[in-house]
Design an enzyme around this catalytic site. Structure first.
Site, mmCIF file in Angstrom:
data_model
loop_
_atom_site.group_PDB
_atom_site.id
_atom_site.type_symbol
_atom_site.label_atom_id
_atom_site.label_comp_id
_atom_site.label_asym_id
_atom_site.label_seq_id
_atom_site.Cartn_x
_atom_site.Cartn_y
_atom_site.Cartn_z
ATOM 1 N N LYS A 145 78.650 60.018 26.512
ATOM 2 C CA LYS A 145 77.506 59.187 26.934
ATOM 3 C C LYS A 145 77.483 57.870 26.169
ATOM 4 C CE LYS A 145 73.137 60.706 26.085
ATOM 5 N NZ LYS A 145 72.428 59.656 25.356
ATOM 6 N N SER A 146 77.669 57.928 24.846
ATOM 7 C CA SER A 146 77.613 56.703 24.039
ATOM 8 C C SER A 146 78.701 55.724 24.461
ATOM 9 C CB SER A 146 77.806 57.043 22.553
ATOM 10 O OG SER A 146 76.720 57.799 22.090
ATOM 11 N N ARG A 195 78.427 51.866 26.446
ATOM 12 C CA ARG A 195 79.039 50.683 25.827
ATOM 13 C C ARG A 195 80.095 50.063 26.735
ATOM 14 N NH1 ARG A 195 76.723 53.820 22.176
ATOM 15 N NH2 ARG A 195 76.154 53.029 20.101
ATOM 16 N N ASP A 241 72.434 64.762 17.593
ATOM 17 C CA ASP A 241 72.115 65.252 18.940
ATOM 18 C C ASP A 241 72.423 66.737 19.103
ATOM 19 O OD1 ASP A 241 71.270 62.737 19.659
ATOM 20 O OD2 ASP A 241 73.171 62.147 20.559
ATOM 21 N N LYS A 268 63.158 61.634 19.458
ATOM 22 C CA LYS A 268 64.206 61.642 20.500
ATOM 23 C C LYS A 268 63.519 61.802 21.869
ATOM 24 C CE LYS A 268 67.793 61.133 17.857
ATOM 25 N NZ LYS A 268 68.584 59.899 17.945
ATOM 26 N N ARG A 303 62.141 67.109 19.125
ATOM 27 C CA ARG A 303 63.076 68.238 19.204
ATOM 28 C C ARG A 303 62.824 69.280 18.118
ATOM 29 N NH1 ARG A 303 68.446 64.784 21.109
ATOM 30 N NH2 ARG A 303 67.850 64.770 23.311
HETATM 31 C C1 S3P Z 1 73.316 56.945 20.285
HETATM 32 C C2 S3P Z 1 72.851 57.010 19.008
HETATM 33 C C3 S3P Z 1 71.969 58.080 18.512
HETATM 34 C C4 S3P Z 1 71.998 59.293 19.441
HETATM 35 C C5 S3P Z 1 71.872 58.902 20.882
HETATM 36 C C6 S3P Z 1 73.013 57.995 21.283
HETATM 37 C C7 S3P Z 1 74.175 55.812 20.683
HETATM 38 O O1 S3P Z 1 70.637 57.600 18.462
HETATM 39 O O2 S3P Z 1 70.972 60.184 19.088
HETATM 40 O O3 S3P Z 1 71.889 60.040 21.718
HETATM 41 O O4 S3P Z 1 74.835 55.881 21.734
HETATM 42 O O5 S3P Z 1 74.199 54.814 19.951
HETATM 43 P P1 S3P Z 1 70.066 56.820 17.164
HETATM 44 O O6 S3P Z 1 70.797 55.548 17.035
HETATM 45 O O7 S3P Z 1 68.615 56.638 17.467
HETATM 46 O O8 S3P Z 1 70.312 57.744 16.010
#
Ligand code: S3P
Length: 449
Positions: free
Chosen positions: A39-40, A44, A336, A363, A367
């Site tokens: 997902k991250s 991007r 996560d 979140k 959670r």
């Molecule tokens: C993410 C960073 C994390 C993560 C989120 C995705 C990202 O959040 O919990 O699911 O893609 O940069 P935080 O930056 O708030 O820790």
């Protein structure tokens, strides 16, 4: 061994109920699974593709609701993005600083990454006005963590409760570089500032208290941005103005999605699963270290590097787990995965303590509170701590009605807990899983024996 009965039912309001009934003699999990794209990295790839010059090809994009929100926002900002119905997506970039002011509010849906990262890009578009919002969960999540550093850079942003909650209004400005010491280890904060800095003349540095995921740094470099990382001081510096060039991005499977199968394979007796093509970037592998500490039998096979990210196949075999303590710098590397780690702890001998994880309260749901309540309903011994959970394992779980609170990771964690519960477990609002893992319930059905 007879298989579990799994069914889903969709209500008229599109809310979905998942029912899992385990056979009296238990079940086992067998097979190979390919989890959807990270997902991250997916967010991007879409964003950098949109602000780069030329074309970006994304292979393996997560077709979940969160990246769809990113795609819809950047289409409204002028980028051409092909339809998100295959994992191969093309983005025609419009070049840094060239996003167009949209005629309507940008909606990030449920996605904190979309909203926070996009804010950095929008704030640095002088002369343009943007408004951004999200669903009710996102509108209750703190935005001051990105609004404040952006304001220090000269951004003009307004929102509810002292500019800390969406909807937000942004009047783009020519920003100035800063050295920002982030009070929290957050990749979203770090990435927001780095993205804002791309169009600024000079050096912008972000320092964080512990290392958060570094996908932005890796991908920015691949797109041609000059960036230095100092692991000693946990600082990243970008020198602008930058020029980004379209790339081919290959998205590995999401370790946060693989985590559900790793825990499922570990806790359900007689199981063996292989999760293929999983991203094992060291800033994300806290879950592997935590499960190893608990005595889980997980092997990394076929380790390789794909488009700048380490990847492996993960083999898990069931084993007896022991409790452990998880706290400190490892937390951002498994943030996560805490809900599914809590499920593992329910089946581990002894008392597992998870601390320094207060971020979990802001979140997609709180959670800490939700996992404590829902696992307690199933008979687990869980104590809520201000910044974590204390879980004493070994009490058998009993199926009952539980609720995801519309949080994707809670929905999937409770479904995995149900595999080791007697009787019938009903997970309400299970449709949330599609935020990060469309097809999760289908895969679950396929591996049950
Ligand atoms: C993410 C960073 C994390 C993560 C989120 C995705 C990202 O959040 O919990 O699911 O893609 O940069 P935080 O930056 O708030 O820790």
């Amino acid at each position: 061994m007879s298989a579990a009965v799994i069914s889903t039912e969709t209500q008229s309001n599109l809310s979905q109920t998942l029912t899992i009934q385990c056979p009296p003699n238990g079940l086992s999990l067998q097979g190979r699974i390919r989890v959807p794209g990270d997902k991250s990295i997916s967010h991007r790839a879409l964003m950098l593709g949109a602000i780069a010059q030329g074309e970006t090809t994304i292979q393996g994009l997560l077709l979940g609701e969160d990246p769809r929100s990113t795609a819809i926002c950047f289409q409204a900002l002028g980028a051409e993005i092909s339809e998100l119905n295959t994992e191969l997506v093309q983005v025609k970039g419009i070049g840094l600083g060239n996003l167009q002011e949209p005629g309507d509010v940008l909606n990030a849906g449920n996605s904190g990454t979309t909203l926070r990262l996009m804010l950095g890009i929008l704030a640095s578009h002088p002369g343009q006005f943007f408004s951004v919002t999200g669903d009710s969960s996102l509108r209750s999540r703190p935005m001051s963590r990105v609004v404040k550093p952006l304001q220090q850079m000269g951004a003009e942003i307004w929102g509810r409760q002292g500019n800390s909650l969406a909807p937000l209004a942004i009047q783009g400005q020519a920003l100035k570089p800063i050295h920002y010491h982030s009070p929290i280890a957050s990749a979203q904060v770090k990435s927001c500032i780095l993205l804002a800095a791309l169009s600024i003349e000079g050096r912008t540095t972000v320092t964080e208290p512990a290392l958060s995921r570094d996908h932005s740094e890796r991908m920015l470099r691949a797109f041609g941005v000059e960036l230095t990382v100092d692991p000693e001081t946990k600082s990243v510096t970008v020198t602008g103005p930058a020029q980004l060039y379209g790339q081919t991005v290959i998205v590995p499977g999401d370790i946060s999605s693989a985590a559900f199968w790793l825990v499922a394979g570990a806790i359900v007796p007689g199981s063996e699963l292989v999760v293929e093509n999983v991203g094992v970037n060291p800033t994300r592998t806290g879950i592997l270290e935590a499960l190893a500490l608990m005595g889980a039998d997980i092997q990394l096979e076929n380790q390789r590097e794909v488009a700048g990210e380490p990847v492996a196949d993960l083999r898990v075999r069931s084993s007896s787990l022991q409790s452990c303590t998880i706290a400190g710098d490892i937390i951002p590397r498994l943030i996560d995965e805490v809900p599914i780690l809590a499920v593992a702890a329910v089946f581990a001998a002894g008392t597992t303590v998870i601390r320094d994880a207060a971020e979990l309260r802001v979140k997609e749901s709180d959670r800490i509170a939700v996992m404590a309540q829902q696992l307690t309903k199933m008979g687990a011994k869980v104590t809520e701590l201000p910044d974590g959970l204390e879980i004493t394992g070994g009490t058998p779980l009993v199926g009952t009605d539980v609720d995801s609170y519309t949080d994707h990771r809670i929905a999937m964690s409770l479904a995995i807990a149900a595999l080791n519960a007697t009787g019938i477990t009903t997970v309400h609002r299970a449709e949330a899983a599609a935020i990060s893992y469309p097809g999760f319930f289908q895969s679950l059905t396929e591996i049950i024996h």
